[in-house]
Write an enzyme that holds these catalytic residues in place. Structure first.
Site, PDB file in Angstrom:
ATOM      1  N   LYS A   1      15.991   5.988  22.995  1.00 49.61           N
ATOM      2  CA  LYS A   1      15.367   6.578  24.197  1.00 49.61           C
ATOM      3  C   LYS A   1      14.707   5.490  25.029  1.00 49.61           C
ATOM      4  CE  LYS A   1      14.569  11.090  22.155  1.00 49.61           C
ATOM      5  NZ  LYS A   1      13.757  11.821  21.193  1.00 49.61           N
TER       6      LYS A   1
ATOM      7  N   GLN B   1       7.981  12.981  19.386  1.00 47.34           N
ATOM      8  CA  GLN B   1       9.183  13.128  18.564  1.00 47.34           C
ATOM      9  C   GLN B   1       8.912  14.084  17.399  1.00 47.34           C
ATOM     10  OE1 GLN B   1      12.226  11.768  19.249  1.00 47.34           O
ATOM     11  NE2 GLN B   1      13.110  12.695  17.434  1.00 47.34           N
TER      12      GLN B   1
ATOM     13  N   ASP C   1      10.219  17.772  27.441  1.00 39.88           N
ATOM     14  CA  ASP C   1      10.940  18.449  26.362  1.00 39.88           C
ATOM     15  C   ASP C   1      11.021  19.958  26.599  1.00 39.88           C
ATOM     16  OD1 ASP C   1      12.138  17.203  24.234  1.00 39.88           O
ATOM     17  OD2 ASP C   1      10.292  16.984  23.075  1.00 39.88           O
TER      18      ASP C   1
END
Ligand code: GUN
Length: 297
Positions: A54, A98, A121
């Protein structure tokens, strides 16, 4: 007839390039780069790989990457303090914590602390609520990437029967909402669904997101169905091999003989997730800077 292989890798590369160009335009207009902060707690090997890729992809797309690696024993209070610092930091447009987090940390409580404007997200109650209401907001990356592949393949999804297998907050539920918004007739199937093969047989569109290796068989599929395989499962190693093969939730080889189009694993949905994360970050940046979001995003 063999199914069309939906090339998510190529689609994702094109999207990343477009995002990179628009990120440069953003920097010109806003006088700063769009920024993504990724928080990793602990040393889960798969998560470490994801976080590294990422970061690289963010920089390659002309955005600023902020990585925060915390020890596995980090307290919830310290993690919440970091999230609040990132909420307040004007250089940060998107925050991704994460998952999974170590067991002693409450994932929902941590995610809930992210301000919705930076929730790239799409997991906060505000983002999920706005999606359910059909309002603008940030949408989870994997389902949005899957929808992009479906629309690219099929065009208008109006009236199609879609079956989503799996009801997770990261994939299944938001996927169903997106398909509903696209005027598909949507069924959400899960581990308690009766006669799953019969349910899947009615589907023009199958999205498999259960995390069980090669569970969906060719004879479950309607002829010509479009299959999106979100699963990434590692099989036990063959004798003499160090690692097992990566496979999806769909028995790919046999499904190719029945489906009209299908995403491979790897190289299907996987690469779309990071590309959409970059896209979401740039959308958030435009909004946070009070600039109009370009329609190409
Ligand atoms: N872990 C696996 N997939 C994801 C994702 O899309 N977002 C976050 N935050 N963690 C993940």
């Amino acid at each position: 007839m063999a199914a069309i292989r939906i090339d998510g890798k190529a689609f994702a590369a094109t999207l990343r390039e477009r995002v990179g160009e628009l990120a440069s335009a953003f920097e010109q207009a806003a006088g700063r780069k769009a920024g993504l902060a990724v928080v990793l707690v602990g040393e889960d090997p798969a998560s470490q790989v994801y976080v590294r890729s990422k970061g690289k992809a963010t920089v390659a797309a002309h955005m600023a990457s902020f990585e925060h690696r915390l020890p596995a024993g980090t307290s919830e209070a310290d993690l919440l303090t970091l999230v609040e610092q990132l909420n307040a930091d004007p250089a940060v447009d998107g925050i991704l914590v994460q998952l999974p987090l170590p067991d002693h940390l409450d994932e929902q409580r941590v995610v809930d602390r992210i301000v919705p404007e930076k929730d790239v997200d799409g997991l906060t109650p505000t983002s999920t609520g706005r999606l359910a209401l059909g309002l603008d907001g940030l949408v989870p990356c994997t389902p949005l990437g899957s929808l992009m592949l479906l629309k690219d393949q099929l065009g208008d999804l109006t009236g199609m029967n879609a079956v989503v297998i799996g009801r997770s907050i990261l994939v299944g539920k938001p996927m169903a909402q997106l398909l509903l918004d696209a005027n598909a007739t949507v069924t959400i199937a899960h581990s308690r669904t009766k006669d799953l093969p019969e349910v899947v047989k009615r589907a023009d569109i199958v999205v498999a997101a259960v995390g069980r290796a090669e569970m969906v068989k060719a004879d479950w599929l309607k002829d010509g169905a479009t299959v999106i395989d979100v699963g990434i499962n590692r099989l036990p190693p063959e004798p003499g091999a160090e690692k097992g093969r990566l496979v999806g939730d769909v028995a790919y080889d046999e499904a190719c003989e029945k489906a009209g189009a299908i995403t491979p694993v790897p190289g299907g949905v996987g690469p779309m997730t990071i590309a959409v994360l970059l896209r979401n970050t740039l959308v958030a940046a435009y909004r946070n800077a009070n600039l109009e979001v370009p329609s190409e995003l």
